[in-house]
Design a protein around this motif. Structure first.
Motif, PDB file in Angstrom:
ATOM      1  N   ALA A  80     -44.142  38.842  -3.872  1.00 32.24           N
ATOM      2  CA  ALA A  80     -43.208  37.723  -4.043  1.00 32.24           C
ATOM      3  C   ALA A  80     -42.802  37.101  -2.714  1.00 32.24           C
ATOM      4  CB  ALA A  80     -41.963  38.193  -4.796  1.00 32.24           C
ATOM      5  N   GLY A  81     -43.144  37.753  -1.607  1.00 28.06           N
ATOM      6  CA  GLY A  81     -42.789  37.214  -0.295  1.00 28.06           C
ATOM      7  C   GLY A  81     -41.534  37.804   0.307  1.00 28.06           C
ATOM      8  N   ALA A  82     -41.009  38.879  -0.277  1.00 29.12           N
ATOM      9  CA  ALA A  82     -39.835  39.545   0.295  1.00 29.12           C
ATOM     10  C   ALA A  82     -40.260  40.387   1.492  1.00 29.12           C
ATOM     11  CB  ALA A  82     -39.150  40.424  -0.749  1.00 29.12           C
ATOM     12  N   LYS A  83     -39.332  40.635   2.390  1.00 28.69           N
ATOM     13  CA  LYS A  83     -39.568  41.483   3.548  1.00 28.69           C
ATOM     14  C   LYS A  83     -39.409  42.936   3.098  1.00 28.69           C
ATOM     15  CE  LYS A  83     -40.251  40.270   7.518  1.00 28.69           C
ATOM     16  NZ  LYS A  83     -41.630  40.152   8.041  1.00 28.69           N
ATOM     17  N   ILE A  84     -40.279  43.810   3.598  1.00 28.57           N
ATOM     18  CA  ILE A  84     -40.172  45.238   3.299  1.00 28.57           C
ATOM     19  C   ILE A  84     -39.638  45.917   4.557  1.00 28.57           C
ATOM     20  CG2 ILE A  84     -41.339  47.312   2.468  1.00 28.57           C
ATOM     21  CD1 ILE A  84     -41.460  44.876   0.515  1.00 28.57           C
ATOM     22  N   VAL A  85     -38.529  46.645   4.400  1.00 28.02           N
ATOM     23  CA  VAL A  85     -37.897  47.333   5.524  1.00 28.02           C
ATOM     24  C   VAL A  85     -37.852  48.820   5.210  1.00 28.02           C
ATOM     25  CG1 VAL A  85     -35.813  47.584   6.924  1.00 28.02           C
ATOM     26  CG2 VAL A  85     -36.483  45.318   6.074  1.00 28.02           C
ATOM     27  N   TYR A  86     -38.519  49.595   6.049  1.00 26.25           N
ATOM     28  CA  TYR A  86     -38.501  51.047   5.925  1.00 26.25           C
ATOM     29  C   TYR A  86     -37.449  51.594   6.874  1.00 26.25           C
ATOM     30  CZ  TYR A  86     -42.987  50.674   3.514  1.00 26.25           C
ATOM     31  OH  TYR A  86     -43.980  50.376   2.629  1.00 26.25           O
ATOM     32  N   VAL A  87     -36.663  52.530   6.378  1.00 27.90           N
ATOM     33  CA  VAL A  87     -35.651  53.193   7.193  1.00 27.90           C
ATOM     34  C   VAL A  87     -35.965  54.680   7.145  1.00 27.90           C
ATOM     35  CG1 VAL A  87     -33.193  53.667   7.487  1.00 27.90           C
ATOM     36  CG2 VAL A  87     -33.934  51.433   6.607  1.00 27.90           C
ATOM     37  N   ARG A  88     -36.055  55.276   8.324  1.00 27.80           N
ATOM     38  CA  ARG A  88     -36.307  56.721   8.398  1.00 27.80           C
ATOM     39  C   ARG A  88     -35.259  57.357   9.286  1.00 27.80           C
ATOM     40  NH1 ARG A  88     -39.232  57.468  13.443  1.00 27.80           N
ATOM     41  NH2 ARG A  88     -40.002  59.523  12.862  1.00 27.80           N
ATOM     42  N   VAL A  89     -34.985  58.625   9.025  1.00 20.91           N
ATOM     43  CA  VAL A  89     -34.059  59.377   9.868  1.00 20.91           C
ATOM     44  C   VAL A  89     -34.888  60.333  10.712  1.00 20.91           C
ATOM     45  CG1 VAL A  89     -33.573  61.086   8.042  1.00 20.91           C
ATOM     46  CG2 VAL A  89     -31.983  60.826   9.931  1.00 20.91           C
ATOM     47  N   ALA A  90     -34.668  60.285  12.024  1.00 23.94           N
ATOM     48  CA  ALA A  90     -35.410  61.147  12.945  1.00 23.94           C
ATOM     49  C   ALA A  90     -34.643  61.236  14.256  1.00 23.94           C
ATOM     50  CB  ALA A  90     -36.815  60.596  13.181  1.00 23.94           C
TER      51      ALA A  90
ATOM     52  N   GLY B 222     -46.532  43.623   9.400  1.00 25.24           N
ATOM     53  CA  GLY B 222     -45.456  42.697   9.052  1.00 25.24           C
ATOM     54  C   GLY B 222     -44.236  43.374   8.463  1.00 25.24           C
ATOM     55  N   ASP B 223     -44.376  44.615   8.003  1.00 28.14           N
ATOM     56  CA  ASP B 223     -43.213  45.363   7.520  1.00 28.14           C
ATOM     57  C   ASP B 223     -42.379  45.803   8.719  1.00 28.14           C
ATOM     58  OD1 ASP B 223     -44.231  45.095   4.945  1.00 28.14           O
ATOM     59  OD2 ASP B 223     -44.965  47.157   4.827  1.00 28.14           O
ATOM     60  N   ILE B 224     -41.132  46.077   8.469  1.00 30.51           N
ATOM     61  CA  ILE B 224     -40.210  46.514   9.514  1.00 30.51           C
ATOM     62  C   ILE B 224     -39.913  47.996   9.306  1.00 30.51           C
ATOM     63  CG2 ILE B 224     -37.857  46.242  10.409  1.00 30.51           C
ATOM     64  CD1 ILE B 224     -38.056  43.288   9.365  1.00 30.51           C
ATOM     65  N   VAL B 225     -39.919  48.756  10.384  1.00 29.49           N
ATOM     66  CA  VAL B 225     -39.550  50.175  10.330  1.00 29.49           C
ATOM     67  C   VAL B 225     -38.440  50.403  11.353  1.00 29.49           C
ATOM     68  CG1 VAL B 225     -40.319  52.561  10.610  1.00 29.49           C
ATOM     69  CG2 VAL B 225     -41.897  50.856   9.671  1.00 29.49           C
ATOM     70  N   VAL B 226     -37.316  50.933  10.885  1.00 26.73           N
ATOM     71  CA  VAL B 226     -36.233  51.291  11.796  1.00 26.73           C
ATOM     72  C   VAL B 226     -35.959  52.791  11.679  1.00 26.73           C
ATOM     73  CG1 VAL B 226     -35.152  49.013  11.797  1.00 26.73           C
ATOM     74  CG2 VAL B 226     -34.388  50.718  10.167  1.00 26.73           C
ATOM     75  N   THR B 227     -35.572  53.376  12.787  1.00 19.49           N
ATOM     76  CA  THR B 227     -35.255  54.804  12.827  1.00 19.49           C
ATOM     77  C   THR B 227     -33.774  54.959  13.103  1.00 19.49           C
ATOM     78  OG1 THR B 227     -37.473  55.324  13.621  1.00 19.49           O
ATOM     79  CG2 THR B 227     -35.767  56.992  13.971  1.00 19.49           C
ATOM     80  N   LYS B 228     -33.131  55.759  12.278  1.00 22.94           N
ATOM     81  CA  LYS B 228     -31.694  56.008  12.400  1.00 22.94           C
ATOM     82  C   LYS B 228     -31.479  57.484  12.696  1.00 22.94           C
ATOM     83  CE  LYS B 228     -31.211  56.693   7.405  1.00 22.94           C
ATOM     84  NZ  LYS B 228     -30.463  57.916   7.147  1.00 22.94           N
TER      85      LYS B 228
ATOM     86  N   ALA C 139     -28.069  53.129   7.130  1.00 24.19           N
ATOM     87  CA  ALA C 139     -29.143  52.407   7.809  1.00 24.19           C
ATOM     88  C   ALA C 139     -28.647  51.500   8.927  1.00 24.19           C
ATOM     89  CB  ALA C 139     -29.929  51.585   6.785  1.00 24.19           C
ATOM     90  N   PHE C 140     -27.364  51.177   8.967  1.00 18.86           N
ATOM     91  CA  PHE C 140     -26.858  50.218   9.943  1.00 18.86           C
ATOM     92  C   PHE C 140     -26.281  50.843  11.211  1.00 18.86           C
ATOM     93  CE2 PHE C 140     -26.835  47.563   6.137  1.00 18.86           C
ATOM     94  CZ  PHE C 140     -27.279  46.340   6.629  1.00 18.86           C
ATOM     95  N   SER C 141     -25.587  51.965  11.111  1.00 18.83           N
ATOM     96  CA  SER C 141     -24.723  52.421  12.199  1.00 18.83           C
ATOM     97  C   SER C 141     -25.424  52.764  13.504  1.00 18.83           C
ATOM     98  CB  SER C 141     -23.864  53.609  11.744  1.00 18.83           C
ATOM     99  OG  SER C 141     -24.653  54.758  11.556  1.00 18.83           O
ATOM    100  N   THR C 142     -26.632  53.279  13.463  1.00 20.68           N
ATOM    101  CA  THR C 142     -27.312  53.667  14.710  1.00 20.68           C
ATOM    102  C   THR C 142     -28.615  52.894  14.909  1.00 20.68           C
ATOM    103  OG1 THR C 142     -28.419  55.513  13.603  1.00 20.68           O
ATOM    104  CG2 THR C 142     -26.314  55.988  14.709  1.00 20.68           C
ATOM    105  N   THR C 143     -28.699  51.713  14.320  1.00 18.03           N
ATOM    106  CA  THR C 143     -29.911  50.890  14.438  1.00 18.03           C
ATOM    107  C   THR C 143     -29.519  49.446  14.763  1.00 18.03           C
ATOM    108  OG1 THR C 143     -29.978  50.145  12.130  1.00 18.03           O
ATOM    109  CG2 THR C 143     -30.999  52.289  12.613  1.00 18.03           C
ATOM    110  N   LYS C 144     -30.511  48.643  14.982  1.00 17.66           N
ATOM    111  CA  LYS C 144     -30.309  47.208  15.182  1.00 17.66           C
ATOM    112  C   LYS C 144     -30.659  46.458  13.888  1.00 17.66           C
ATOM    113  CE  LYS C 144     -30.912  47.196  20.154  1.00 17.66           C
ATOM    114  NZ  LYS C 144     -29.518  47.162  20.474  1.00 17.66           N
TER     115      LYS C 144
END
Length: 193
Positions: free
Chosen positions: A45-55, A98-104, A109-114
């Motif tokens: 559908a064109g949505a952004k996929i954001v993966y959040v991992r804890v490490a 094109g997917d986004i991966v952030v590590t917390k 998902a917000f407090s220790t990431t950008k």
């Protein structure tokens, strides 16, 4: 009925789907299959996929306060080391270009990431939440995202908790105060497909 979203301003949040975490669930295969289907629908559908991992890196472990009941034990045991395959994204849900991966290194998902900056840069105003656990990353991220004024949806059948009763109470009684709680069957209509 939840009103449709603009997929170009929507991010599907795939949170804490990591081998070490998935391994603790009794029906992981069904959860992974549902989540993979949701990812495919959102991507199409064109949505952004954001993966959040804890490490954790060595520096992250050192920064954990001994007062932090949840994370002090993790830091002491080296659980979810950043370099470990067990802290990566589960192989059934591999990110694509094109997917986004952030590590917390905390629960939400917000407090220790950008993450907020990343979402703003992509003009995202709607978040569709999935994750393990419902009482951990999903709850913490939902609360923080509501404070950031995002429109929120929770895919209840793409969330899981070690305690099924806690999951039920959250998706039936707590989350609806701040989010539309739906199942994956509703996703095509919500994404306008």
């Amino acid at each position: 009925m939840t009103t449709p979203v603009d997929p170009s301003r929507t991010a599907l949040m795939v949170m804490d789907f990591q081998p070490a975490i998935v391994a603790n669930l009794p029906d992981a295969a069904a959860l992974l299959a549902k989540t993979a289907g949701a990812i495919a629908q959102a991507r199409a559908a064109g949505a952004k996929i954001v993966y959040v991992r804890v490490a954790f890196t060595a520096q992250d472990y050192a920064a954990v306060s001994p007062r932090n009941k949840s994370f002090a034990a993790l830091a002491g045991g080296g659980f979810l080391d950043d370099a470990s395959p067990e802290s990566g994204i589960h192989p059934d849900l591999v990110p694509e270009d094109g997917d986004i991966v952030v590590t917390k290194n905390r629960v939400g998902a917000f407090s220790t990431t950008k993450l907020a900056h990343i979402l703003n840069a992509h003009d995202i105003d709607t978040l569709v939440l999935t994750g393990i656990s419902t009482s951990g990353v999903v709850l913490s991220t939902l609360r923080d995202a509501a404070d950031h004024d995002y429109r929120l949806l929770v895919l209840a059948d793409c969330c899981a908790d070690p305690d099924p009763e806690v999951h039920r109470v959250l998706v039936e009684k707590v989350f609806p105060r701040q989010a539309d709680v739906v199942g994956t069957a509703a996703l095509p209509a919500i994404l306008g497909r």
